[in-house]
Design a protein around this motif. Structure first.
Motif, PDB file in Angstrom:
ATOM      1  N   LEU A   1      -6.337   2.021 -21.501  1.00 20.20           N
ATOM      2  CA  LEU A   1      -6.928   1.299 -20.314  1.00 20.20           C
ATOM      3  C   LEU A   1      -7.984   2.263 -19.597  1.00 20.20           C
ATOM      4  N   THR A   2      -8.921   1.277 -19.135  1.00 17.45           N
ATOM      5  CA  THR A   2      -9.972   2.031 -18.492  1.00 17.45           C
ATOM      6  C   THR A   2     -10.027   1.968 -16.967  1.00 17.45           C
ATOM      7  N   PHE A   3      -9.130   1.015 -16.439  1.00 20.10           N
ATOM      8  CA  PHE A   3      -9.117   0.922 -14.982  1.00 20.10           C
ATOM      9  C   PHE A   3      -8.529   2.030 -14.181  1.00 20.10           C
ATOM     10  N   PRO A   4      -8.809   2.281 -12.925  1.00 22.22           N
ATOM     11  CA  PRO A   4      -8.095   3.477 -12.197  1.00 22.22           C
ATOM     12  C   PRO A   4      -6.637   3.479 -12.338  1.00 22.22           C
ATOM     13  N   ILE A   5      -6.064   4.537 -12.760  1.00 21.17           N
ATOM     14  CA  ILE A   5      -4.615   4.577 -12.627  1.00 21.17           C
ATOM     15  C   ILE A   5      -4.295   5.603 -11.443  1.00 21.17           C
ATOM     16  N   LEU A   6      -3.656   5.238 -10.461  1.00 27.10           N
ATOM     17  CA  LEU A   6      -3.323   5.805  -9.385  1.00 27.10           C
ATOM     18  C   LEU A   6      -2.081   6.470  -9.283  1.00 27.10           C
ATOM     19  N   MET A   7      -1.821   7.779  -9.030  1.00 29.62           N
ATOM     20  CA  MET A   7      -0.569   8.425  -9.267  1.00 29.62           C
ATOM     21  C   MET A   7       0.159   8.296  -7.982  1.00 29.62           C
ATOM     22  N   ASP A   8       1.211   7.607  -7.714  1.00 33.21           N
ATOM     23  CA  ASP A   8       1.962   7.615  -6.339  1.00 33.21           C
ATOM     24  C   ASP A   8       3.251   8.594  -6.577  1.00 33.21           C
ATOM     25  N   GLU A   9       2.695   9.884  -6.560  1.00 39.73           N
ATOM     26  CA  GLU A   9       3.772  10.827  -6.784  1.00 39.73           C
ATOM     27  C   GLU A   9       5.022  10.875  -5.913  1.00 39.73           C
ATOM     28  N   GLU A  10       4.790  10.602  -4.630  1.00 40.94           N
ATOM     29  CA  GLU A  10       5.819  10.797  -3.686  1.00 40.94           C
ATOM     30  C   GLU A  10       6.566   9.197  -3.314  1.00 40.94           C
ATOM     31  N   ALA A  11       6.229   8.387  -3.985  1.00 39.83           N
ATOM     32  CA  ALA A  11       6.480   6.863  -3.671  1.00 39.83           C
ATOM     33  C   ALA A  11       6.003   6.409  -2.297  1.00 39.83           C
ATOM     34  N   GLU A  12       5.221   7.282  -1.710  1.00 41.84           N
ATOM     35  CA  GLU A  12       4.553   6.708  -0.495  1.00 41.84           C
ATOM     36  C   GLU A  12       4.040   5.363  -0.236  1.00 41.84           C
ATOM     37  N   ILE A  13       3.189   5.177  -1.258  1.00 43.40           N
ATOM     38  CA  ILE A  13       2.573   3.910  -1.139  1.00 43.40           C
ATOM     39  C   ILE A  13       3.345   2.717  -1.971  1.00 43.40           C
ATOM     40  N   SER A  14       4.214   3.034  -2.565  1.00 38.86           N
ATOM     41  CA  SER A  14       5.285   1.863  -3.134  1.00 38.86           C
ATOM     42  C   SER A  14       6.323   1.527  -2.028  1.00 38.86           C
ATOM     43  N   ASP A  15       6.632   2.582  -1.022  1.00 34.33           N
ATOM     44  CA  ASP A  15       7.315   2.429   0.009  1.00 34.33           C
ATOM     45  C   ASP A  15       6.416   1.568   1.008  1.00 34.33           C
ATOM     46  N   LEU A  16       5.179   1.805   1.298  1.00 30.47           N
ATOM     47  CA  LEU A  16       4.123   1.310   2.200  1.00 30.47           C
ATOM     48  C   LEU A  16       4.216  -0.049   1.750  1.00 30.47           C
ATOM     49  N   TYR A  17       4.043  -0.640   0.477  1.00 32.37           N
ATOM     50  CA  TYR A  17       3.915  -1.780   0.060  1.00 32.37           C
ATOM     51  C   TYR A  17       5.434  -2.641  -0.142  1.00 32.37           C
ATOM     52  N   GLU A  18       6.428  -1.676   0.103  1.00 33.79           N
ATOM     53  CA  GLU A  18       7.822  -2.269   0.140  1.00 33.79           C
ATOM     54  C   GLU A  18       8.177  -3.029  -1.424  1.00 33.79           C
ATOM     55  N   ILE A  19       7.606  -2.126  -2.508  1.00 30.14           N
ATOM     56  CA  ILE A  19       7.844  -2.564  -3.631  1.00 30.14           C
ATOM     57  C   ILE A  19       9.315  -2.546  -4.152  1.00 30.14           C
ATOM     58  N   GLN A  20       9.859  -3.684  -4.705  1.00 30.05           N
ATOM     59  CA  GLN A  20      11.185  -3.919  -5.382  1.00 30.05           C
ATOM     60  C   GLN A  20      11.135  -3.962  -6.716  1.00 30.05           C
ATOM     61  N   PRO A  21      10.732  -5.293  -7.048  1.00 30.13           N
ATOM     62  CA  PRO A  21      10.588  -5.633  -8.507  1.00 30.13           C
ATOM     63  C   PRO A  21       9.458  -4.974  -8.967  1.00 30.13           C
ATOM     64  N   VAL A  22       9.597  -4.210 -10.476  1.00 28.09           N
ATOM     65  CA  VAL A  22       8.473  -3.955 -11.110  1.00 28.09           C
ATOM     66  C   VAL A  22       8.129  -4.604 -12.300  1.00 28.09           C
ATOM     67  N   PRO A  23       6.961  -4.915 -12.683  1.00 27.83           N
ATOM     68  CA  PRO A  23       5.666  -4.949 -11.687  1.00 27.83           C
ATOM     69  C   PRO A  23       5.533  -5.941 -10.367  1.00 27.83           C
ATOM     70  N   THR A  24       4.927  -5.470  -9.443  1.00 26.96           N
ATOM     71  CA  THR A  24       4.600  -6.205  -8.379  1.00 26.96           C
ATOM     72  C   THR A  24       3.048  -6.041  -8.311  1.00 26.96           C
ATOM     73  N   SER A  25       2.274  -7.327  -8.116  1.00 27.29           N
ATOM     74  CA  SER A  25       0.785  -7.385  -7.884  1.00 27.29           C
ATOM     75  C   SER A  25       0.532  -8.009  -6.514  1.00 27.29           C
ATOM     76  N   TYR A  26      -0.503  -7.482  -5.832  1.00 29.87           N
ATOM     77  CA  TYR A  26      -1.140  -7.978  -4.717  1.00 29.87           C
ATOM     78  C   TYR A  26      -2.459  -8.424  -5.134  1.00 29.87           C
ATOM     79  N   PHE A  27      -2.756  -9.423  -4.800  1.00 26.91           N
ATOM     80  CA  PHE A  27      -4.211  -9.953  -5.017  1.00 26.91           C
ATOM     81  C   PHE A  27      -5.014  -9.986  -3.625  1.00 26.91           C
ATOM     82  N   ILE A  28      -6.089  -9.076  -3.453  1.00 30.38           N
ATOM     83  CA  ILE A  28      -6.547  -8.725  -2.401  1.00 30.38           C
ATOM     84  C   ILE A  28      -8.136  -9.453  -2.213  1.00 30.38           C
ATOM     85  N   ASP A  29      -8.663  -9.920  -1.133  1.00 28.51           N
ATOM     86  CA  ASP A  29      -9.732 -10.743  -1.237  1.00 28.51           C
ATOM     87  C   ASP A  29     -10.819  -9.737  -0.828  1.00 28.51           C
TER      88      ASP A  29
END
Lengths: 212, 173
Positions: free
Chosen positions: B118-146
């Protein structure tokens, strides 16, 4: 936007509920409204769709063979696409060829279910239409119109296989007005309805062969 | 009688569909962040596996697939090669947020990334802050952003290459 809910460990997507509702409408129509009153044929139509659905969901085990070899679980959950739809059409054709009963009636029953389900799904989840000169095409309406038109013809002339072929080609044309092509919720290449039409043509040929 | 009901139902369905198309407006352009269609995607800053700092808003101007994943999740493994392919072809910027707090070790992530190339950026959400911010339940979840940073679609479960390319096409419209 697509919605989803977690019920315990289960993920339930709104789009899946639409597909279930659409096919439920299709089978209810086959049972209560269509003139196909042969119980064996109706059960065979159900089996056809069930097998096609299983192939659609798990066909990735074959279409993603390299992944299957390396990671079978990942291959099993790989989402379906054009390859899996083509595989499902292939299985459909094989099952129609192996059917010992009235092929014409089988294809008629299949057409009732497919036409009604497609129209209901387009109503529940209308696809985005392309824009030309500031006008957004009501693509869902085109799909409903095509399916309901062939449903009326089917009631009138009872030519399931022939109308299934023409429906496939008409759907390919209707999808020129959608931003992306899908078969229900499965994303697909533009030519997928031509493939479905070709599968129906094979069924039509088998029907003619048995009749002579 | 049965056919009369069917005809009325079909006419109502078609009329409603036609009405919904002519009434259809673009999703309201929100100025606030949220997770609904048309909302500005909540901005965040995370550190990549290589230690670089990445902010979501840095990617304004490009369509983005924001993917939440973990190494232990089979559907995530299923979609990763397709994400790499789409990223290589330049159809989408891919940001893969790893649910690091759910991993047994951060080394598992490095091994996974090497194994899949993999060469795309892998971001480390160590404290689960961002997954909480995006209310992630099922994994994987993808958001498509314009390219304006607005959420246009959310996808739950794995996404294949065809779906990613279709989303890229829709984000471009």
């Amino acid at each position: 936007m697509n919605e989803a809910w977690m019920i315990g460990p289960l993920l339930v997507q709104q789009a899946w509920l639409y597909v279930i509702a659409a096919f439920a409408a299709g089978f209810l129509y086959l049972h209560w409204v269509s003139p196909v009153d042969d119980k064996t044929v109706r059960e065979e139509v159900f089996s056809l769709f069930l097998y096609a659905l299983l192939v659609l969901f798990f066909g990735s085990i074959l279409t993603q063979w390299n992944v299957t070899m390396a990671d079978p679980l990942a291959a099993a959950v790989y989402p379906p696409g054009t390859g899996e739809i083509m595989l499902a059409v292939g299985v459909f054709v094989v099952l129609v060829f192996n059917f010992q009963g009235n092929t014409a009636l089988l294809l008629q029953g299949t057409s009732y279910v497919l036409f009604v389900s497609t129209a209901v799904y387009a109503f529940l989840a209308p696809p985005a239409g392309i824009q030309t000169a500031g006008f957004t095409h009501p693509a869902g309406l085109y799909i409903m119109a095509v399916s309901l038109f062939f449903l009326v013809l089917l009631h009138t002339y009872k030519q399931g296989a022939a109308f299934l072929v023409l429906w496939g080609l008409s759907m390919a044309a209707a999808h020129q007005a959608t931003v992306v092509t899908t078969f229900f919720l499965t994303p697909a290449a533009d030519y997928v309805y031509v493939v479905i039409s070709a599968g129906a043509l094979a069924g039509y040929w088998q029907q003619r062969r048995k009749a002579t | 009688m049965k056919f009369t009901v069917i005809v009325i139902l079909a006419a109502l369905m078609m009329s409603w569909t036609f009405y919904s198309y002519i009434q259809e407006e673009s999703p309201e352009m929100q100025t606030e962040e949220g997770l609904d269609q048309g909302d500005l995607a909540p901005d965040f800053e995370l550190t990549t596996l290589e230690g670089e700092t990445v902010q979501l808003s840095d990617f304004r101007g490009s369509p983005v697939m924001l993917n939440f994943w973990a190494t232990w999740c089979p559907p995530c493994r299923a979609e990763m090669p397709d994400m790499q392919q789409v990223y290589d072809d330049g159809d989408l910027e891919v940001l893969a947020v790893n649910l690091t707090s759910s991993e047994s070790s951060a080394d598992d992530v490095s091994t996974f990334v090497t194994d899949f190339g993999l060469t795309f950026p892998i971001l480390m959400d160590e404290e689960a802050e961002i997954s909480d911010l995006y209310e992630i339940q099922p994994v994987p979840t993808s958001y498509f952003i314009d390219e304006n940073g607005r959420i246009q679609q959310a996808s739950y479960g794995p996404v294949n290459e065809e779906q990613m390319r279709q989303q890229a096409e829709m984000l471009g419209d």
